[in-house]
Design a protein around this motif. Structure first.
Motif, PDB file in Angstrom:
ATOM      1  N   ILE A 113      24.616 -35.430 -43.630  1.00  0.00           N
ATOM      2  CA  ILE A 113      25.031 -36.632 -42.904  1.00  0.00           C
ATOM      3  C   ILE A 113      23.784 -37.175 -42.199  1.00  0.00           C
ATOM      4  O   ILE A 113      23.223 -36.499 -41.336  1.00  0.00           O
ATOM      5  CB  ILE A 113      26.109 -36.294 -41.858  1.00  0.00           C
ATOM      6  N   PRO A 114      23.310 -38.373 -42.605  1.00  0.00           N
ATOM      7  CA  PRO A 114      22.027 -38.852 -42.078  1.00  0.00           C
ATOM      8  C   PRO A 114      22.008 -39.055 -40.569  1.00  0.00           C
ATOM      9  O   PRO A 114      20.950 -39.008 -39.954  1.00  0.00           O
ATOM     10  CB  PRO A 114      21.801 -40.180 -42.809  1.00  0.00           C
ATOM     11  N   SER A 115      23.189 -39.240 -39.985  1.00  0.00           N
ATOM     12  CA  SER A 115      23.195 -39.525 -38.549  1.00  0.00           C
ATOM     13  C   SER A 115      23.246 -38.251 -37.710  1.00  0.00           C
ATOM     14  O   SER A 115      23.306 -38.334 -36.493  1.00  0.00           O
ATOM     15  CB  SER A 115      24.381 -40.421 -38.206  1.00  0.00           C
ATOM     16  N   LEU A 116      23.217 -37.092 -38.368  1.00  0.00           N
ATOM     17  CA  LEU A 116      23.266 -35.843 -37.605  1.00  0.00           C
ATOM     18  C   LEU A 116      21.996 -35.037 -37.823  1.00  0.00           C
ATOM     19  O   LEU A 116      21.428 -35.029 -38.922  1.00  0.00           O
ATOM     20  CB  LEU A 116      24.476 -35.011 -38.030  1.00  0.00           C
ATOM     21  N   THR A 117      21.552 -34.322 -36.786  1.00  0.00           N
ATOM     22  CA  THR A 117      20.373 -33.468 -36.913  1.00  0.00           C
ATOM     23  C   THR A 117      20.731 -32.240 -37.742  1.00  0.00           C
ATOM     24  O   THR A 117      21.901 -32.013 -38.058  1.00  0.00           O
ATOM     25  CB  THR A 117      19.907 -32.979 -35.539  1.00  0.00           C
ATOM     26  N   GLU A 154      23.195 -30.156 -36.038  1.00  0.00           N
ATOM     27  CA  GLU A 154      24.516 -30.795 -35.968  1.00  0.00           C
ATOM     28  C   GLU A 154      25.207 -30.833 -37.326  1.00  0.00           C
ATOM     29  O   GLU A 154      26.433 -30.743 -37.410  1.00  0.00           O
ATOM     30  CB  GLU A 154      24.366 -32.221 -35.425  1.00  0.00           C
ATOM     31  N   PHE A 176      16.268 -34.953 -37.881  1.00  0.00           N
ATOM     32  CA  PHE A 176      17.254 -35.671 -38.678  1.00  0.00           C
ATOM     33  C   PHE A 176      16.871 -35.549 -40.145  1.00  0.00           C
ATOM     34  O   PHE A 176      15.694 -35.345 -40.462  1.00  0.00           O
ATOM     35  CB  PHE A 176      17.282 -37.148 -38.282  1.00  0.00           C
ATOM     36  N   ALA A 203      16.228 -37.632 -42.412  1.00  0.00           N
ATOM     37  CA  ALA A 203      15.130 -38.502 -42.832  1.00  0.00           C
ATOM     38  C   ALA A 203      13.774 -37.955 -42.385  1.00  0.00           C
ATOM     39  O   ALA A 203      12.735 -38.398 -42.868  1.00  0.00           O
ATOM     40  CB  ALA A 203      15.335 -39.909 -42.280  1.00  0.00           C
ATOM     41  N   GLN A 204      13.788 -36.991 -41.464  1.00  0.00           N
ATOM     42  CA  GLN A 204      12.523 -36.422 -40.980  1.00  0.00           C
ATOM     43  C   GLN A 204      12.204 -35.105 -41.682  1.00  0.00           C
ATOM     44  O   GLN A 204      11.255 -34.416 -41.316  1.00  0.00           O
ATOM     45  CB  GLN A 204      12.617 -36.182 -39.464  1.00  0.00           C
ATOM     46  N   ALA A 249      18.830 -44.008 -45.063  1.00  0.00           N
ATOM     47  CA  ALA A 249      19.057 -44.434 -43.682  1.00  0.00           C
ATOM     48  C   ALA A 249      18.232 -43.581 -42.737  1.00  0.00           C
ATOM     49  O   ALA A 249      18.198 -42.364 -42.857  1.00  0.00           O
ATOM     50  CB  ALA A 249      20.531 -44.300 -43.351  1.00  0.00           C
ATOM     51  N   PHE A 255      17.515 -42.198 -39.055  1.00  0.00           N
ATOM     52  CA  PHE A 255      18.114 -42.008 -37.736  1.00  0.00           C
ATOM     53  C   PHE A 255      17.096 -41.327 -36.854  1.00  0.00           C
ATOM     54  O   PHE A 255      16.359 -40.463 -37.289  1.00  0.00           O
ATOM     55  CB  PHE A 255      19.372 -41.125 -37.840  1.00  0.00           C
ATOM     56  N   THR A 301      30.717 -33.263 -32.641  1.00  0.00           N
ATOM     57  CA  THR A 301      29.874 -33.805 -33.709  1.00  0.00           C
ATOM     58  C   THR A 301      30.382 -35.142 -34.268  1.00  0.00           C
ATOM     59  O   THR A 301      29.586 -36.066 -34.403  1.00  0.00           O
ATOM     60  CB  THR A 301      29.733 -32.759 -34.825  1.00  0.00           C
ATOM     61  N   ARG A 303      25.834 -42.547 -33.025  1.00  0.00           N
ATOM     62  CA  ARG A 303      24.540 -42.810 -33.681  1.00  0.00           C
ATOM     63  C   ARG A 303      24.633 -43.948 -34.670  1.00  0.00           C
ATOM     64  O   ARG A 303      23.720 -44.749 -34.792  1.00  0.00           O
ATOM     65  CB  ARG A 303      24.061 -41.550 -34.389  1.00  0.00           C
ATOM     66  N   GLU A 337      28.831 -40.185 -47.735  1.00  0.00           N
ATOM     67  CA  GLU A 337      28.893 -39.325 -46.566  1.00  0.00           C
ATOM     68  C   GLU A 337      30.333 -38.874 -46.303  1.00  0.00           C
ATOM     69  O   GLU A 337      30.591 -37.696 -46.025  1.00  0.00           O
ATOM     70  CB  GLU A 337      28.348 -40.114 -45.372  1.00  0.00           C
TER      71      GLU A 337
END
Lengths: 245, 789
Positions: A109-113, A116, A147, A149-150, B401, B403, B419, B426, B690
């Protein structure tokens, strides 16, 4: 001898029993037969590699075992539960409690680290391990708050594996886990899978079209055109680091 | 005809996006409908008015006076700028209408014998013109006749200058002076209890001792005349004849009401469409942006195959235009239908000989033009992106994407969230502009709902303040001319009168520096109990022993502040000019009033307690007997009934606001639903992979739905307070715009209104949430996982 026999029985306990599985899809106006009468047992604690070219039906088989899909004909049992005619709700509970998935494109899930993404699953599982521990297991203890993406591709896949094993599933199903990775990174990922299998005793099935991976398995199941063409038992599992492709 | 491939793609894309296209089209339809409805309604009103005023010679300047000889007419006609003069006899009388227990008020106007009036001609709806040789014939106004079921041949009773007479109705008529037929100082028409009657000059003149004289004059001006100059000259001429001050159409009650209605329509017709079309442009923007990013590769292929940039960009622009065109067509149809409904409501209030609903092409052209602009604005950024996209780059999939921990994160606000909650937070903070615009769109829907209810709230407050707090009498009686204070004892002796309170009303022109206004100066009891001065907060204002209380709005118009000394030029009797210090301002909602304590006013006028009328508290059981007596009392010029006025006020309101409220509520539901649906739909398409992953990981259908819709719920939660704020702001804007001489709109937004707006918005959101949930159920898990987005 008695103890050895008992161990043998325990090892050979069938987690999955599939009998006469077949699956046909209707794509547009064409009927595609993806599986044609497959019989297969998966035993507790073993690492199996499903090997075959694309279109051989290995993904379909994995999806049925994982409760993502249901067969057109045949039966599939998980321990004492019949999955063949299970409804949406039962399949969801089955996936939640027993199955860990790892996909070719990680599906984080891209919005979670990283932490997470793992916590997402451990929060809904009954006997999970702490997310940090799971990420430690895959060697990402220092990347907890990054995240997706990182992270590099290999790192993302290891997060996906941590996410899959963190809930201590009965079975880990991996669909081309190294398909999007280069050789060296792929081997690291396989190492993690192998370690999880050995340390946690999680039954693991890995789908691949890369024959070189077969060496790390307890058993190699070859497929072609929706059928199993052969099952090979490896006396000695090769360490993933020694695989070459 | 063979379609070109790009056209075919257009048709298929439209079909594929049908849910969103419908949502956009509906929002556009609402915007276009408001433009068409308000514009055609007011254009019809403007053209009917212009036609009526011209053909029936509606005057430009009006003046009432005590009595002047007919010869003065020629002097008035000599004033530069005057084109025509008509003099007449006007009298306010008490009427006894069959079937109505309480007395009605009538305004009797004389018509020249055997000739058409030079100004303010009447239009005969039925019956025949007056026969000057018959003294008992009248024409009655259509609204009054209809409300009381009066027909040609019926008779009504009237007290003419102290004599009770039977008047025979020979015709039903209309006049440009009474398009909006309302008793002066009333807020809404009450055709049952107020009517206009016309009699021949030969009959009316002698009845009021005005043979060879007149007490009312109307003037038409030449186009280039200076109205203020003419009014000043007329006032000078009439001063010796008890002139009450000349005024223009801007102070003529009927003309004023119509003008205000048109002004109000202009405001609504600008603000509402702007909101709707703005929202439509925003929706188009997000839908097209999403489409362009999912079709990057197709765009690249088209360009690689040699389609010019322009053609490809035009393709996406056409998509926007088509969605908007569907909405515009729908909106024009809807607007024409609603326009005819509004026209129907107008017909009840505004009496014209001819009031057809004639929608002009201009309104439709404006609607089309404005919506095309909205489409272009909405499509702009997507089309620019299409133009900029180099073919090679576009072939590659869009980068994933990104974040990062935003400021909310760094502030540690998310730490406590589970979560799924973090995902929602986010996702919103990743696209703050889009989230902000979504919130704004939803807030606008909430604001419109608040606006719809604000009208009811405001009018309810107005009615509470006026009919419950300020007016507490059962019956108000006014006399033809001031009586001695003994009248009070006579009133107290009438059947059923429990208590009474007399008042003195003096017509005057209030002057401060170079500002002036015609007003009635009211002398009230020091401690009034039946008629109090009440501010918009509902609290009574007490009268000082010395000095005057002014309505705040009047003070604003005159630029007067407490402590200033104003001049009151009395327009009756000896016509003294009084100077009074303004001590207090009362923030009243109705009228422009000047109040003094009655003893102070008597001192200034050097009179001994004259009374102009009285407020009575009446035993309900005896009210019929009281009304019977009042109908025939020669001194009584008018009888007002508080409860009847309240009832007619509320009935009028229900009819008038019903239509408008329905429109606003329906339209704001469309915005709320369209916003939620679109943003959930986009979220679904952007994140289907997702969401599928979550399903695979063991999240149930319900949990995943909650995550997706949780984001929309979050937007709504943010939108509510903003919507409250904007709604309150719009209400204030309208309350300020509706500050007229006749009444002011109080700025009241009740907690119930906020709750109501929230409830409707939430229901609309739930409805569109259900549509998205249905889509989510159809999500193909396996296929979503295979694709690389």
């Amino acid at each position: 001898m008695v103890s050895a026999g008992a161990k043998d029985v325990a090892v050979r306990e069938a987690l999955f029993e599939a009998r006469g599985l077949s699956k046909t899809y209707v794509v547009g106006e064409v009927v595609v037969s993806a599986l044609a009468g497959v019989d297969l047992d998966l035993f507790r604690g073993e690492l199996v590699v499903l090997l075959g070219p694309s279109g051989s039906g290995k993904s379909t088989l994995l999806n049925i075992l994982g409760g993502l899909d249901v067969p057109t004909h045949g039966r599939v049992r998980f321990l004492h539960h019949d999955l063949t005619n299970a409804g949406e709700e039962i399949l969801t509970r089955f996936r939640r409690e027993h199955v860990g998935f790892v996909f070719q494109f990680y599906n984080l899930i891209p919005s979670l680290t990283a932490r997470e993404n793992v916590a997402l699953v451990t929060e809904i599982a009954a006997r999970s391990m702490p997310p940090d521990e799971a990420l430690g297991l895959v060697g990402l203890a220092d990347r907890l708050d990054h995240f997706p993406a990182q992270l590099s591709g290999g790192e993302q896949q290891r997060v996906a594996i941590a996410r899959a094993v963190a809930k201590r599933p009965d079975v880990l199903l991996c669909d081309e886990p190294t398909g999007a990775l280069d050789c060296e990174t792929g081997k690291r990922v396989l190492e993690v899978l192998s370690r999880a299998n050995q340390e946690l005793g999680t039954t693991t099935a890995v789908i691949t079209h890369n024959a070189a991976i077969a060496g790390m398995a307890d058993r190699v199941i070859r497929m072609r055109s929706g059928s199993i063409t052969g099952i090979q038992v490896n006396e000695q599992r090769v360490h993933p680091a020694e695989l070459e492709w | 005809m063979v379609m070109r491939p790009l056209d075919r793609k257009l048709v298929r894309d439209l079909f594929h996006l049908r849910g969103q296209v419908v949502a956009i089209a509906l929002v556009v339809a609402c915007g276009v409908a408001t433009v068409v409805t308000t514009r055609t309604a007011y254009e019809s009103l403007v053209s009917a008015r212009a036609d009526y005023y011209a053909r029936y010679r509606f005057a430009d300047v009006f003046a009432h006076l005590e009595r002047a000889p007919d010869v003065l007419r020629a002097r008035i006609a000599e004033i530069p700028g005057v084109a025509a003069v008509e003099t007449r006899v006007v009298a306010d009388v008490t009427l006894d209408v069959p079937g109505l227990s309480e007395p009605a008020a009538g305004r009797l106007l004389s018509l020249p014998d055997g000739a058409d009036p030079r100004l303010n001609a009447v239009h005969l709806r039925g019956g025949r013109p007056l026969d000057a040789s018959r003294r008992d014939e009248v024409l009655v106004s259509e609204a009054f006749a209809q409300a009381n079921h009066l027909r040609v041949g019926d008779a009504i009773g009237a007290v003419l200058n102290g004599r009770w007479e039977r008047l025979r109705i020979v015709g039903i008529a209309l006049s440009p002076e009474y398009i909006y037929e309302i008793r002066p100082a009333d807020l809404f028409p009450d055709p049952r209890r107020f009517g206009v009657l016309w009699m021949s000059r030969a009959a009316l003149g002698p009845a009021f001792d005005l043979d060879g004289a007149f007490n009312d004059v109307s003037l038409a001006l030449v186009p280039e005349a200076n109205q203020e100059e003419v009014i000043a000259r007329v006032d000078r001429l009439l001063e010796r004849h008890g002139g009450l001050g000349a005024y223009g159409r801007d102070e003529q009650v009927s003309a004023r009401f119509i003008e205000d209605e048109i002004a109000q329509n202009r405001v609504t017709g600008t603000v509402l469409p702007a909101i709707f079309l703005g929202v439509a442009a925003f929706l188009l923007h997000i839908v097209l942006s999403r489409l362009v990013s999912t079709q990057r590769e197709q765009i690249a292929v088209l360009k690689a195959f040699g389609y010019p940039k322009r053609t490809v960009a035009l393709h996406y622009l056409l998509l926007a235009m088509t969605a908007v065109a569907i909405g515009a067509l729908l909106g024009i149809g809807l607007g024409l239908w609603l326009g005819s409904l509004v026209n129907g409501v107008y017909r009840e209030f505004y009496r014209f000989p001819r009031f057809p609903y004639e929608p002009g092409a201009a309104a439709v052209a404006i609607a089309v033009g404005v919506s095309a602009l909205a489409a272009a604005l909405g499509a702009l950024s997507a089309v620019l992106r299409v133009l900029d996209l180099p073919p090679a780059e576009a072939m590659r999939p869009e980068p994933p994407a990104r974040f990062r921990a935003g400021w909310i994160e760094r502030a540690g606000l998310l730490r406590r969230l589970a979560t799924p909650g973090r995902m929602v937070a986010r996702n919103l903070s990743r696209r703050p502009v889009r989230a902000g615009l979504s919130v704004l769109g939803l807030a606008l829907a909430v604001a419109i709902l608040i606006l719809a209810r604000f009208f009811s709230d405001a009018i309810q407050t107005l009615s509470d303040v006026q009919f419950r707090s300020a007016q507490r009498e059962d019956v108000a009686v006014s006399f033809h001319r001031p009586l001695s204070s003994h009248a009070r004892f006579e009133l107290a002796a009438l059947p059923g009168v429990l208590s009474s309170e007399t008042y003195r009303a003096v017509p005057a022109r209030i002057r401060f520096e170079h500002h002036s206004r015609r007003v009635a100066v009211m002398g009230l009891h020091a401690q009034p109990s039946l008629r109090r001065i009440v501010g918009r907060d509902g609290r009574p204002v007490s009268l000082p022993a010395d000095g005057a209380v002014l309505t705040s709005h009047l003070a604003r118009l005159l630029h007067v502040e407490p402590g200033d000394v104003v001049t009151l030029e009395v327009l009756e009797g000896r016509r003294p000019a009084l100077t009074v210090r303004v001590t207090t301002l009362a923030d009243e909602l109705l009228g422009l009033n000047v109040y003094l304590e009655d003893r102070a006013l008597a001192r200034l006028l050097e009179e001994e307690g004259s009374v102009s009328g009285a407020f009575l508290r009446v035993d309900a059981a005896a009210s019929d007997a009281l009304h019977q007596r009042l109908k025939r009392m020669p001194a009584v010029a008018g009888v007002g009934n508080r409860l009847a006025a309240l009832a007619s006020f509320e009935a009028t309101l229900a009819r008038n606001l019903g239509v408008m409220n329905g429109i606003l509520v329906a339209f704001s539901c469309v915005i709320a639903a369209a916003m939620v649906y679109n943003s959930a739909r986009i979220a679904l398409s952007e994140r289907s992979r997702e969401l599928a992953s979550l399903r695979v990981l063991g999240f149930s259908q319900r949990e995943v739905t909650q995550m997706l819709l949780g984001e929309q719920a979050m937007l709504l939660v943010l939108a509510l307070p903003l919507g409250f704020w904007i709604g309150h702001g719009l209400a204030k804007l309208l309350a300020d715009a509706y500050a007229w001489e006749l009444f002011r709109m109080p700025l009241v937004v009740t907690p119930r209104t906020y709750a109501y707006a929230s409830l409707i918005a939430v229901l609309a959101a739930l409805g569109s949430g259900a549509l998205v949930r249905h889509r989510l159920r159809g999500l193909d898990l396996v296929a979503s996982l295979k694709s690389r987005d």
